[in-house]
Design an enzyme around this catalytic site. Structure first.
Site, PDB file in Angstrom:
ATOM      1  N   GLU A   1      12.762  -3.149  -9.185  1.00 30.96           N
ATOM      2  CA  GLU A   1      14.110  -3.399  -8.859  1.00 30.96           C
ATOM      3  C   GLU A   1      14.533  -2.502  -7.850  1.00 30.96           C
ATOM      4  O   GLU A   1      15.986  -2.978  -7.438  1.00 30.96           O
ATOM      5  CB  GLU A   1      14.979  -2.889 -10.395  1.00 30.96           C
ATOM      6  CG  GLU A   1      14.524  -4.057 -11.406  1.00 30.96           C
ATOM      7  CD  GLU A   1      15.492  -3.860 -12.702  1.00 30.96           C
ATOM      8  OE1 GLU A   1      15.686  -2.706 -12.943  1.00 30.96           O
ATOM      9  OE2 GLU A   1      15.804  -5.017 -13.164  1.00 30.96           O
ATOM     10  N   LYS A   2      14.021  -1.609  -7.063  1.00 30.67           N
ATOM     11  CA  LYS A   2      14.538  -0.813  -5.998  1.00 30.67           C
ATOM     12  C   LYS A   2      14.825  -2.012  -5.066  1.00 30.67           C
ATOM     13  O   LYS A   2      15.881  -1.684  -4.466  1.00 30.67           O
ATOM     14  CB  LYS A   2      13.575   0.191  -5.469  1.00 30.67           C
ATOM     15  CG  LYS A   2      14.130   1.154  -4.386  1.00 30.67           C
ATOM     16  CD  LYS A   2      13.372   2.111  -4.136  1.00 30.67           C
ATOM     17  CE  LYS A   2      11.905   1.788  -3.532  1.00 30.67           C
ATOM     18  NZ  LYS A   2      12.164   1.381  -2.071  1.00 30.67           N
ATOM     19  N   ASP A   3      14.171  -2.960  -4.778  1.00 33.79           N
ATOM     20  CA  ASP A   3      14.066  -3.946  -3.880  1.00 33.79           C
ATOM     21  C   ASP A   3      14.853  -5.030  -4.362  1.00 33.79           C
ATOM     22  O   ASP A   3      14.406  -6.060  -4.778  1.00 33.79           O
ATOM     23  CB  ASP A   3      12.862  -4.520  -3.213  1.00 33.79           C
ATOM     24  CG  ASP A   3      12.303  -3.472  -2.591  1.00 33.79           C
ATOM     25  OD1 ASP A   3      12.753  -2.727  -1.310  1.00 33.79           O
ATOM     26  OD2 ASP A   3      11.025  -2.766  -2.922  1.00 33.79           O
TER      27      ASP A   3
ATOM     28  N   HIS B   1       4.331   1.852  -7.940  1.00 31.39           N
ATOM     29  CA  HIS B   1       3.505   0.757  -8.171  1.00 31.39           C
ATOM     30  C   HIS B   1       2.779   0.719  -9.258  1.00 31.39           C
ATOM     31  O   HIS B   1       2.328  -0.352  -9.823  1.00 31.39           O
ATOM     32  CB  HIS B   1       2.504   1.021  -6.754  1.00 31.39           C
ATOM     33  CG  HIS B   1       3.375   0.589  -5.322  1.00 31.39           C
ATOM     34  ND1 HIS B   1       3.551   1.796  -4.475  1.00 31.39           N
ATOM     35  CD2 HIS B   1       4.020  -0.261  -4.776  1.00 31.39           C
ATOM     36  CE1 HIS B   1       4.175   1.536  -3.340  1.00 31.39           C
ATOM     37  NE2 HIS B   1       4.397   0.089  -3.547  1.00 31.39           N
TER      38      HIS B   1
ATOM     39  N   GLY C   1       0.861  -1.215  -0.127  1.00 31.79           N
ATOM     40  CA  GLY C   1       0.076   0.093  -0.051  1.00 31.79           C
ATOM     41  C   GLY C   1       0.886   1.375   0.062  1.00 31.79           C
ATOM     42  O   GLY C   1       1.970   1.394  -0.328  1.00 31.79           O
TER      43      GLY C   1
END
Length: 289
Positions: A148-150, A37, A31
């Protein structure tokens, strides 16, 4: 768009989709949705007949209770954004609905969880794996979408899919950044205006590191990033409250996630960073090779 809060209703919707031979794309989120997102949803919309987005702050992946308590929750606004973005189902369960029984499953991921986030957040990736496996079981997707940040998380999910042998296509999606370069994150809304103004210097420093990598060795580039951010407040004469506190910066093989010592050690090389600013933990990554 359907907003579904129970496992029973979700199961019925997925069974109907399967009977209709629809392909399913899953976008798992916690959320506090932003354009990053929504870019995943756009990609899922392009590739699938049915797009399911979960909105669930997963308590078992937080090893810091304060971080869990402070995590932004904006469900009503999230559902409006999901409908506008073209999601078909928003799955918004309670903790009790997701975990009717105590969670006893523990996942292990070997060397890829022993670096970067792993040692600093014990149990985090097992908690991620538990919730993702649960969402996979409930939605039976053809494809699942992750940002891709994570970067380390994507490697973990890829390993999970190998362990459980599910034929799901993992679709990594590029980082979405604000106009000033800051990687979009739900945690950004917790930054003070003053901290938000300087936060883009994380990515600016990483961009400079990529340029340096053409003529400097790995250790020098690593040290440059850490020292530049750690001394930023002093160099720029700003208060201690606006101090960048690098937790780690690792330059790693993009497949094994193991640190490299030479640029030629791996065909693909990325740099992953976590920095505290204004009491908020920010992560980013950049590709070197």
């Amino acid at each position: 768009m359907q907003t579904i809060t129970t496992v029973a209703a979700l199961t019925a919707a997925i069974q109907q989709a399967k009977q209709d031979h629809k392909t399913i794309g899953l976008v798992p989120t916690m959320g506090a949705l932003h354009e990053g997102h929504l870019s995943l949803i756009t990609k899922a919309r392009e590739q699938n007949d049915l797009v399911v987005v979960s909105v669930f702050v997963n308590p078992i992946q937080f090893n810091n209770k304060e971080d869990l308590a402070k995590y932004p929750r904006t469900v009503e606004a999230d559902c409006e954004k999901l409908a506008a973005a073209g999601a078909d189902i928003a799955f918004v369960p309670s903790v009790e609905e997701m975990y009717p029984e105590p969670v006893e499953t523990v996942y292990h991921f070997g060397p890829i969880e022993e670096v970067m986030e792993g040692p600093r957040r014990p149990g985090h990736f097992s908690g991620v794996a538990v919730v993702v496996r649960r969402l996979f079981d409930l939605t039976q997707p053809d494809r699942a979408y992750f940002g891709e940040k994570d970067f380390q998380q994507i490697a973990i999910i890829r390993n999970l899919l190998e362990q459980i042998k599910y034929p799901i296509e993992l679709v990594p999606c590029p980082i979405v950044r604000a106009d000033d370069g800051l990687a979009l994150s739900s945690r950004n809304m917790r930054l003070s205006p003053e901290a938000r103004a300087i936060a883009p210097n994380i990515y600016a420093t990483l961009e400079q590191a990529v340029e340096m990598s053409e003529y400097e060795d790995v250790e020098s580039v690593h040290d440059y990033v850490i020292s530049t951010l750690a001394s930023f407040h002093e160099v720029n004469g700003i208060s201690e409250e606006l101090k960048f506190e690098p937790e780690y910066f690792e330059i790693v093989n993009d497949t094994t996630l193991q640190p490299i010592e030479d640029w030629d050690d791996a065909e693909g090389v990325v740099g992953c960073i976590t920095v505290w600013l204004n009491g908020v933990r920010l992560i980013d990554m950049v590709r070197f090779r």
